[in-house]
Design an enzyme around this catalytic site. Structure first.
Site, PDB file in Angstrom:
ATOM      1  N   ARG A  45      51.496  12.506  24.643  1.00  0.00           N
ATOM      2  CA  ARG A  45      51.631  11.684  25.845  1.00  0.00           C
ATOM      3  C   ARG A  45      53.070  11.805  26.338  1.00  0.00           C
ATOM      4  O   ARG A  45      53.900  12.441  25.689  1.00  0.00           O
ATOM      5  CB  ARG A  45      51.189  10.215  25.620  1.00  0.00           C
ATOM      6  CG  ARG A  45      51.389   9.617  24.260  1.00  0.00           C
ATOM      7  CD  ARG A  45      52.804   9.458  23.854  1.00  0.00           C
ATOM      8  NE  ARG A  45      53.624   8.780  24.848  1.00  0.00           N
ATOM      9  CZ  ARG A  45      54.931   8.834  24.913  1.00  0.00           C
ATOM     10  NH1 ARG A  45      55.619   9.567  24.023  1.00  0.00           N
ATOM     11  NH2 ARG A  45      55.612   8.208  25.841  1.00  0.00           N
ATOM     12  N   ASP A 232      56.636   8.822  35.463  1.00  0.00           N
ATOM     13  CA  ASP A 232      55.411   9.626  35.434  1.00  0.00           C
ATOM     14  C   ASP A 232      55.148  10.313  36.767  1.00  0.00           C
ATOM     15  O   ASP A 232      54.529  11.369  36.829  1.00  0.00           O
ATOM     16  CB  ASP A 232      54.220   8.770  35.041  1.00  0.00           C
ATOM     17  CG  ASP A 232      54.315   8.450  33.572  1.00  0.00           C
ATOM     18  OD1 ASP A 232      55.004   7.473  33.217  1.00  0.00           O
ATOM     19  OD2 ASP A 232      53.753   9.220  32.769  1.00  0.00           O
ATOM     20  N   ASN A 242      55.958   4.363  36.368  1.00  0.00           N
ATOM     21  CA  ASN A 242      56.275   4.543  34.951  1.00  0.00           C
ATOM     22  C   ASN A 242      55.439   3.524  34.176  1.00  0.00           C
ATOM     23  O   ASN A 242      54.689   2.725  34.748  1.00  0.00           O
ATOM     24  CB  ASN A 242      57.776   4.354  34.702  1.00  0.00           C
ATOM     25  CG  ASN A 242      58.193   4.786  33.305  1.00  0.00           C
ATOM     26  OD1 ASN A 242      57.850   5.885  32.858  1.00  0.00           O
ATOM     27  ND2 ASN A 242      58.894   3.945  32.582  1.00  0.00           N
TER      28      ASN A 242
END
Ligand code: MRU
Length: 341
Positions: A45, A232, A242
């Site tokens: 991740r 992100d 995020n």
């Protein structure tokens, strides 16, 4: 430095982030479907690491072509793209791999397979270089002798190595600054407690773990020099998606006059989106909220919502630290310049 993800003869090898910090176990994905499953289940991740995983997934999927070349390529890319929606690095990496595959179409298959592996490995190597550059640009912003608050894990584990937000912290420490980290535990998936605390402790960087709801208490006390988080996806105007909880930290930072920095590679920038309102937010299973390590902490049948990310509006962001330099408001202008460099 921990090896987050690597290409090996047997397949794509990743450290299993669902089992840290209790166990340091490496898993090998032998098919592109296994890579997709590892992404979906959070074995790997963090936005840049997802980009590397997706690139290696495409390379793995193209080692053997079943049926027509383009149909197979589309199938591999679509499977990997359907895993997680928010981190744009995943789609950026798939696009880069797909463009190369289409350029190579018609070449001997062995050559295509080898060139795609080389490209995926390049994406991994470049990511480490980019993180070091982010660290170099960001280190001067970190006040000496103060604490840095971070949320989630934007470290070596979330990238091919070194980290973005934690890369800035590492670079500041390497530059001789005396820095201690305050790490939010990051409910519900606990990336802060399980991963950030683990990798910083391993590096010997002084780290204090707090629960997310303590951030305001510490920001108000005045010993936090700055907040640094990863991202992100960043929209054209500098709105930042995020990990859930980032927005609350950003608002608290501004309220208390603490600079709020976002450290991210330019591959996290999505210039196709005018604002953060357009960023797709992943909704994750209710069990992540109702259960902690398999133990229920809520009444059965309770309604749950579990958005995995939030969007911090650009007015709370002091600066965005990229590999090309530090972008400051107005982000619409500064980010566009960096993207073209
Ligand atoms: O759900 P995750 O663990 O993939 O979320 C990770 C984050 O939100 C990180 O802060 C972000 O990807 C930046 S990683 C350098």
């Amino acid at each position: 430095m921990v090896e987050t993800i690597q290409w090996a003869d047997a397949g794509v090898v990743m450290i299993d982030q669902t089992r840290l910090p209790r166990e340091e176990v490496y898993v090998t994905c032998r098919t592109y479907q296994e890579v997709a499953e590892a992404i979906r289940t959070m074995v790997i991740r963090g936005a840049p690491a997802l980009g590397v995983a997706a690139a290696m997934g495409v390379a793995l999927g193209m080692q053997r072509v079943e049926g027509e070349f383009r149909a197979h390529l589309d199938r591999v890319c679509a499977t990997l793209a359907a895993t997680r929606p928010t981190a744009v690095n995943l789609f950026w990496a798939i696009d880069r791999m797909k463009r190369l595959a289409l350029k190579l179409e018609g070449q001997p298959h062995d050559q295509i397979a080898a060139e795609l592996v080389a490209e995926a490995q390049r994406i991994r190597e470049e990511d480490i270089e980019i993180n070091r550059a982010i660290g170099r640009h960001g280190a001067p912003l970190v006040p000496d002798g103060k604490r840095v608050l971070t949320h989630c894990n934007a470290g070596a584990l979330a990238t091919a190595g070194y980290g973005t937000a934690l890369g800035v912290i590492r670079a500041a420490v390497e530059a001789g600054k005396k820095i201690a980290v305050l790490a939010d535990e990051t409910r519900p998936f606990l990336q802060g407690a399980r991963l950030t605390a683990w990798e910083l402790q391993r590096d010997g960087i002084e780290t204090t773990l707090i629960t997310d709801n303590m951030a305001g208490y510490f920001l108000k006390r005045g010993d936090i020099g700055c907040v640094i988080v990863g991202a992100d996806r960043i929209a054209r105007n500098g709105d930042v998606a995020n990990k859930i909880g980032t927005y609350s930290v950003a608002v608290l930072a501004k309220e208390n006059g603490v600079p709020f920095y976002v450290a991210a590679p330019l591959s996290t920038l999505d210039l196709s989106l005018a604002s953060g309102d357009e960023i797709p937010i992943e909704q994750r299973p209710a069990s992540e909220v109702t259960h902690v390590f398999g133990v229920s902490v809520a009444p059965e049948g309770i309604h749950v919502e579990n958005p995995a990310f939030d969007v911090t509006p650009n007015r709370y962001v002091t600066a965005i630290i990229t590999e090309k330099g530090v972008a400051r408001p107005p982000f619409e202008e500064t980010l566009a310049v960096f993207a073209q460099k």
